[in-house]
Design a protein around this motif. Sequence first.
Motif, short mmCIF file in Angstrom:
data_model
loop_
_atom_site.label_atom_id
_atom_site.label_comp_id
_atom_site.label_asym_id
_atom_site.label_seq_id
_atom_site.Cartn_x
_atom_site.Cartn_y
_atom_site.Cartn_z
N ASP A 134 81.18 23.84 50.32
CA ASP A 134 80.89 23.47 48.93
C ASP A 134 79.70 24.24 48.40
O ASP A 134 79.70 24.70 47.25
CB ASP A 134 80.63 21.97 48.81
N PHE A 135 78.67 24.39 49.23
CA PHE A 135 77.49 25.14 48.81
C PHE A 135 77.81 26.62 48.65
O PHE A 135 77.38 27.25 47.68
CB PHE A 135 76.34 24.93 49.79
N GLU A 136 78.58 27.17 49.54
CA GLU A 136 78.94 28.59 49.44
C GLU A 136 79.79 28.83 48.19
O GLU A 136 79.62 29.85 47.52
CB GLU A 136 79.64 29.06 50.71
N TYR A 137 80.67 27.90 47.87
CA TYR A 137 81.45 27.99 46.64
C TYR A 137 80.52 27.96 45.42
O TYR A 137 80.67 28.74 44.48
CB TYR A 137 82.46 26.83 46.59
N TYR A 138 79.54 27.06 45.45
CA TYR A 138 78.55 26.95 44.38
C TYR A 138 77.79 28.28 44.21
O TYR A 138 77.61 28.77 43.09
CB TYR A 138 77.60 25.80 44.70
N LEU A 139 77.37 28.89 45.32
CA LEU A 139 76.66 30.17 45.27
C LEU A 139 77.54 31.25 44.65
O LEU A 139 77.09 32.06 43.82
CB LEU A 139 76.21 30.61 46.66
N LYS A 140 78.81 31.29 45.03
CA LYS A 140 79.74 32.28 44.47
C LYS A 140 79.92 32.06 42.97
O LYS A 140 79.97 33.02 42.20
CB LYS A 140 81.08 32.22 45.19
N CYS A 141 79.98 30.81 42.56
CA CYS A 141 80.08 30.51 41.13
C CYS A 141 78.83 30.97 40.38
O CYS A 141 78.93 31.52 39.27
CB CYS A 141 80.33 29.02 40.91
N LEU A 142 77.66 30.76 40.96
CA LEU A 142 76.43 31.24 40.34
C LEU A 142 76.47 32.75 40.15
O LEU A 142 76.07 33.28 39.10
CB LEU A 142 75.21 30.86 41.20
N TYR A 143 76.96 33.44 41.14
CA TYR A 143 77.05 34.91 41.09
C TYR A 143 78.06 35.35 40.04
O TYR A 143 77.76 36.18 39.17
CB TYR A 143 77.43 35.43 42.47
N LEU A 144 79.25 34.79 40.09
CA LEU A 144 80.30 35.20 39.17
C LEU A 144 79.99 34.85 37.71
O LEU A 144 80.39 35.57 36.80
CB LEU A 144 81.64 34.58 39.59
N ALA A 145 79.26 33.77 37.49
CA ALA A 145 78.89 33.37 36.13
C ALA A 145 77.63 34.09 35.63
O ALA A 145 77.21 33.89 34.50
CB ALA A 145 78.71 31.86 36.05
N GLY A 146 77.03 34.91 36.48
CA GLY A 146 75.91 35.74 36.05
C GLY A 146 74.53 35.15 36.23
O GLY A 146 73.54 35.73 35.79
N TYR A 147 74.40 34.03 36.89
CA TYR A 147 73.08 33.46 37.14
C TYR A 147 72.35 34.26 38.22
O TYR A 147 71.14 34.45 38.14
CB TYR A 147 73.18 32.00 37.60
N ILE A 148 73.08 34.67 39.23
CA ILE A 148 72.54 35.54 40.28
C ILE A 148 73.01 36.95 39.97
O ILE A 148 74.21 37.20 39.86
CB ILE A 148 73.03 35.11 41.68
N GLN A 149 72.04 37.84 39.81
CA GLN A 149 72.35 39.24 39.53
C GLN A 149 71.50 40.12 40.42
O GLN A 149 70.38 39.75 40.79
CB GLN A 149 72.06 39.57 38.07
#
Length: 175
Positions: A134-149
Amino acid sequence: MNIDKLYRAYLALKVPNPFTLDDIDKRLKERYKAKEVDVNCFADLAKDPCANFKDAVKAYKFRDKAVIEEIFKFNDETGAFLGRNYLKNNLIIESKDGTYMSAATCQGGSGLLMCELRVFGGIEKEQQVVGNQDFEYYLKCLYLAGYIQFENDSYYEVACQRMRMNRDKSKIDIF
C-alpha cells in the motif's frame, strides 16, 4: 528508478497526509483548472450503489483541452478516446466529517486523477514502510501525479508509457 529512491524523496516532501477538502480544492483548481460546480448536478449518483451521494460535498468539472490531455496521459488509446468526451470528466468528492475526503467518484476514468485521489487520501504513519504494498503504491502515485520529481528525470515518460500499457491501474507496475 526504484522504490528506495522514491522513499528518500518522500521523506523530504511537505505534502498533506491526508489532504483536507481545502487542500484538494486548491490542487484541483490550480493544477487542473477544475471548475467547482454544485454537487446536485450529479444527483443521479444517489442511485449508484457504489456512491454515497448523501456525503457528496464538492464536485468538479474538467473542460480545459490541455488539462483533458494531461489527465488522460496514462490511459490507453481506448480510455484516452473515451476521456476526450468533455462532458464526462467530472470528480465528486465525498466527506463524512466535512474536513477530509472519505470517498470520490471519478467520471471519465482518468488514470492520473485516480493517482491524485490515492494521494489525497494519505497513508497512516505505521504503514509508511518500504515493503508495504500500500505504501509503495502511494509512493508511485506521488511520483506519477508530480509531487515527487527528479532533476533530469528521463524515466517519467517511461513510467507514463508503462501505465498506458497496464490495464490494471489498481496495481501500478512502473518499475
